[in-house]
Design a protein around this motif. Structure first.
Motif, PDB file in Angstrom:
ATOM      1  N   GLU A  94       0.835  -1.177   0.000  1.00  0.00           N
ATOM      2  CA  GLU A  94       0.000   0.000   0.000  1.00  0.00           C
ATOM      3  C   GLU A  94       0.879   1.239   0.000  1.00  0.00           C
ATOM      4  O   GLU A  94       1.984   1.248   0.523  1.00  0.00           O
ATOM      5  CB  GLU A  94      -0.894   0.024   1.251  1.00  0.00           C
ATOM      6  CG  GLU A  94      -1.882  -1.116   1.297  1.00  0.00           C
ATOM      7  CD  GLU A  94      -2.735  -1.063   2.544  1.00  0.00           C
ATOM      8  OE1 GLU A  94      -3.947  -1.056   2.412  1.00  0.00           O
ATOM      9  OE2 GLU A  94      -2.165  -1.029   3.634  1.00  0.00           O
ATOM     10  N   PRO A  99      -7.368   0.828  -1.287  1.00  0.00           N
ATOM     11  CA  PRO A  99      -7.550   0.317   0.070  1.00  0.00           C
ATOM     12  C   PRO A  99      -6.641   1.074   1.039  1.00  0.00           C
ATOM     13  O   PRO A  99      -5.436   1.209   0.793  1.00  0.00           O
ATOM     14  CB  PRO A  99      -7.138  -1.158  -0.051  1.00  0.00           C
ATOM     15  CG  PRO A  99      -7.432  -1.498  -1.476  1.00  0.00           C
ATOM     16  CD  PRO A  99      -7.066  -0.251  -2.245  1.00  0.00           C
ATOM     17  N   THR A 147      -7.989  -1.384   7.327  1.00  0.00           N
ATOM     18  CA  THR A 147      -8.681  -2.645   7.536  1.00  0.00           C
ATOM     19  C   THR A 147      -9.011  -2.766   9.012  1.00  0.00           C
ATOM     20  O   THR A 147      -8.220  -2.352   9.868  1.00  0.00           O
ATOM     21  CB  THR A 147      -7.830  -3.836   7.041  1.00  0.00           C
ATOM     22  OG1 THR A 147      -8.617  -5.027   7.080  1.00  0.00           O
ATOM     23  CG2 THR A 147      -6.577  -4.028   7.877  1.00  0.00           C
ATOM     24  N   TRP A 161     -12.629  -9.562   8.586  1.00  0.00           N
ATOM     25  CA  TRP A 161     -11.866  -8.350   8.338  1.00  0.00           C
ATOM     26  C   TRP A 161     -12.591  -7.499   7.292  1.00  0.00           C
ATOM     27  O   TRP A 161     -13.122  -8.013   6.316  1.00  0.00           O
ATOM     28  CB  TRP A 161     -10.452  -8.692   7.859  1.00  0.00           C
ATOM     29  CG  TRP A 161      -9.548  -9.079   8.982  1.00  0.00           C
ATOM     30  CD1 TRP A 161      -9.209 -10.339   9.369  1.00  0.00           C
ATOM     31  CD2 TRP A 161      -8.876  -8.185   9.866  1.00  0.00           C
ATOM     32  NE1 TRP A 161      -8.368 -10.287  10.448  1.00  0.00           N
ATOM     33  CE2 TRP A 161      -8.138  -8.978  10.780  1.00  0.00           C
ATOM     34  CE3 TRP A 161      -8.810  -6.788   9.985  1.00  0.00           C
ATOM     35  CZ2 TRP A 161      -7.359  -8.423  11.799  1.00  0.00           C
ATOM     36  CZ3 TRP A 161      -8.040  -6.224  10.990  1.00  0.00           C
ATOM     37  CH2 TRP A 161      -7.324  -7.046  11.877  1.00  0.00           C
ATOM     38  N   THR A 190     -12.321  -4.326   4.660  1.00  0.00           N
ATOM     39  CA  THR A 190     -11.454  -3.445   3.873  1.00  0.00           C
ATOM     40  C   THR A 190     -12.145  -2.102   3.664  1.00  0.00           C
ATOM     41  O   THR A 190     -13.314  -2.044   3.298  1.00  0.00           O
ATOM     42  CB  THR A 190     -11.154  -4.077   2.503  1.00  0.00           C
ATOM     43  OG1 THR A 190     -10.367  -5.252   2.696  1.00  0.00           O
ATOM     44  CG2 THR A 190     -10.403  -3.105   1.593  1.00  0.00           C
ATOM     45  N   PHE A 247     -17.904  -3.663   2.521  1.00  0.00           N
ATOM     46  CA  PHE A 247     -16.652  -2.908   2.521  1.00  0.00           C
ATOM     47  C   PHE A 247     -16.884  -1.569   3.201  1.00  0.00           C
ATOM     48  O   PHE A 247     -18.031  -1.145   3.414  1.00  0.00           O
ATOM     49  CB  PHE A 247     -16.131  -2.704   1.086  1.00  0.00           C
ATOM     50  CG  PHE A 247     -17.033  -1.862   0.213  1.00  0.00           C
ATOM     51  CD1 PHE A 247     -16.795  -0.505   0.047  1.00  0.00           C
ATOM     52  CD2 PHE A 247     -18.117  -2.424  -0.443  1.00  0.00           C
ATOM     53  CE1 PHE A 247     -17.634   0.277  -0.753  1.00  0.00           C
ATOM     54  CE2 PHE A 247     -18.954  -1.661  -1.247  1.00  0.00           C
ATOM     55  CZ  PHE A 247     -18.711  -0.301  -1.397  1.00  0.00           C
ATOM     56  N   PRO A 251      -0.941  -4.832   6.598  1.00  0.00           N
ATOM     57  CA  PRO A 251      -1.718  -5.240   5.424  1.00  0.00           C
ATOM     58  C   PRO A 251      -1.040  -4.760   4.149  1.00  0.00           C
ATOM     59  O   PRO A 251      -0.631  -3.602   4.053  1.00  0.00           O
ATOM     60  CB  PRO A 251      -3.065  -4.555   5.635  1.00  0.00           C
ATOM     61  CG  PRO A 251      -2.775  -3.390   6.508  1.00  0.00           C
ATOM     62  CD  PRO A 251      -1.625  -3.786   7.375  1.00  0.00           C
ATOM     63  N   HIS A 275      -5.389  -6.308  -0.829  1.00  0.00           N
ATOM     64  CA  HIS A 275      -6.808  -6.566  -0.547  1.00  0.00           C
ATOM     65  C   HIS A 275      -7.436  -7.132  -1.803  1.00  0.00           C
ATOM     66  O   HIS A 275      -7.194  -6.633  -2.903  1.00  0.00           O
ATOM     67  CB  HIS A 275      -7.529  -5.285  -0.128  1.00  0.00           C
ATOM     68  CG  HIS A 275      -6.963  -4.662   1.103  1.00  0.00           C
ATOM     69  ND1 HIS A 275      -7.518  -4.838   2.361  1.00  0.00           N
ATOM     70  CD2 HIS A 275      -5.873  -3.868   1.289  1.00  0.00           C
ATOM     71  CE1 HIS A 275      -6.800  -4.177   3.249  1.00  0.00           C
ATOM     72  NE2 HIS A 275      -5.801  -3.589   2.616  1.00  0.00           N
ATOM     73  N   CYS A 282      -5.789  -3.297  -6.013  1.00  0.00           N
ATOM     74  CA  CYS A 282      -6.537  -4.388  -5.411  1.00  0.00           C
ATOM     75  C   CYS A 282      -6.983  -5.323  -6.539  1.00  0.00           C
ATOM     76  O   CYS A 282      -6.638  -5.090  -7.699  1.00  0.00           O
ATOM     77  CB  CYS A 282      -7.738  -3.887  -4.601  1.00  0.00           C
ATOM     78  SG  CYS A 282      -8.905  -2.865  -5.524  1.00  0.00           S
ATOM     79  N   TRP A 319     -14.449  -9.407   0.919  1.00  0.00           N
ATOM     80  CA  TRP A 319     -13.104  -8.861   0.781  1.00  0.00           C
ATOM     81  C   TRP A 319     -12.151  -9.595   1.719  1.00  0.00           C
ATOM     82  O   TRP A 319     -12.532  -9.961   2.838  1.00  0.00           O
ATOM     83  CB  TRP A 319     -13.094  -7.369   1.113  1.00  0.00           C
ATOM     84  CG  TRP A 319     -13.593  -6.500  -0.002  1.00  0.00           C
ATOM     85  CD1 TRP A 319     -14.878  -6.124  -0.245  1.00  0.00           C
ATOM     86  CD2 TRP A 319     -12.793  -5.902  -1.036  1.00  0.00           C
ATOM     87  NE1 TRP A 319     -14.939  -5.335  -1.371  1.00  0.00           N
ATOM     88  CE2 TRP A 319     -13.680  -5.183  -1.872  1.00  0.00           C
ATOM     89  CE3 TRP A 319     -11.433  -5.914  -1.336  1.00  0.00           C
ATOM     90  CZ2 TRP A 319     -13.229  -4.467  -2.989  1.00  0.00           C
ATOM     91  CZ3 TRP A 319     -10.987  -5.212  -2.438  1.00  0.00           C
ATOM     92  CH2 TRP A 319     -11.877  -4.498  -3.251  1.00  0.00           C
ATOM     93  N   THR A 331      -8.204  -9.503   3.449  1.00  0.00           N
ATOM     94  CA  THR A 331      -6.990  -8.747   3.745  1.00  0.00           C
ATOM     95  C   THR A 331      -5.790  -9.680   3.763  1.00  0.00           C
ATOM     96  O   THR A 331      -5.844 -10.759   4.368  1.00  0.00           O
ATOM     97  CB  THR A 331      -7.105  -8.033   5.099  1.00  0.00           C
ATOM     98  OG1 THR A 331      -8.223  -7.137   5.074  1.00  0.00           O
ATOM     99  CG2 THR A 331      -5.846  -7.226   5.397  1.00  0.00           C
TER     100      THR A 331
END
Length: 261
Positions: free
Chosen positions: A3, A13, A16, A74, A76, A121, A141, A144, A190, A207, A209
């Motif tokens: 990320e 994303p 999370t 989890w 996102t 989400f 993370p 995603h 993603c 979704w 992670t």
């Protein structure tokens, strides 16, 4: 599969989080697995803490009210410059907005929604603290991915709402024909994985992670020791070595080998 460490382009994303039934036990699990520390976070939806690596936030953990016996997973969050405008786009494009938009203390403005296939989400309108997040290192993370029955229609939904670049996924051959990578400004951010009838009936579209670890096999052993469950053992695939696991409360996540390890 990392990320950005700067303010996120809308649609990227950016966060999370996980709502659980026992916050203290979940903190113990992820502290032992990822070496997370914790600090108080926004309390609008109940008890909530931010998970930290080296003093920087990487994820959020919250506690469900005792009367809400829901499965945990989890969640996102996708970045937005205007959460209220994004909420209207979600509704106009066939999705639903379940929570918000609402302010989350000083952290920004957020909402929780579902796409036309039912995958839940979040949307986060960030503040300047986004650049302070820890990314890419073990315990953070790094990717995603949406698992859906069929990627075409749901990809159009996300393209319309968040501006993902049409056709970017097909510009180069993919080692996994069931995976459609979504791009912003020419950068993969993603993916959507189409699994057809293999979509789990108990989960539906969802979704996922992916968390970086230094050693996937060791992380999987640690998950089992801590009371979690191994769903798919470590294997080498198109994106590197990875495994699908669950924590003590059944929240599924993927562990992948961190870059450079």
């Amino acid at each position: 599969m990392t990320e950005a460490a700067t303010r996120h382009t809308p649609g990227t994303p950016c966060w999370t989080s996980l709502m659980v039934h026992s916050l203290s036990a979940t903190q113990d699990f992820y502290h032992a697995l990822f070496d997370w520390e914790f600090a108080p976070g926004p309390q609008q939806l109940g008890a909530y803490v931010r998970a930290l690596r080296d003093g920087r936030p990487v994820a959020g953990l919250g506690e469900l009210p005792p009367e809400r016996q829901l499965p945990v997973s989890w969640l996102t969050y996708l970045s937005s410059n205007d959460a209220d405008e994004t909420a209207e786009m979600i509704r106009a494009c066939g999705g639903t907005v379940a929570v918000g938009p609402l302010d989350a203390d000083e952290a920004g403005r957020m909402l929780i929604a579902a796409d036309p296939e039912g995958a839940v989400f979040g949307v986060w309108q960030e503040d300047e603290h986004a650049a302070q997040r820890q990314t890419g290192a073990p315990g953070t993370p790094v990717w995603h991915e949406l698992t859906a029955r069929e990627s075409g229609a749901v990809a159009k939904f996300y393209q319309m709402v968040f501006g993902y670049e049409p056709g970017a996924a097909e510009s180069t051959p993919s080692p996994d024909p069931g995976r459609r990578t979504l791009h912003l400004a020419g950068r993969p951010v993603c993916a959507i994985r189409s699994v057809g009838r293999a979509l789990p009936r108990d989960r539906g579209a969802h979704w996922m992670t992916h968390f970086a670890v230094a050693d996937v096999d060791e992380a999987v052993r640690r998950v089992a020791e801590l009371g979690g469950r191994v769903v798919e053992p470590p294997s080498d695939g198109p994106t590197g070595r990875a495994a699908l696991v669950m924590d003590r409360e059944g929240a599924a996540f993927t562990v992948v080998r961190a870059a450079g390890t």
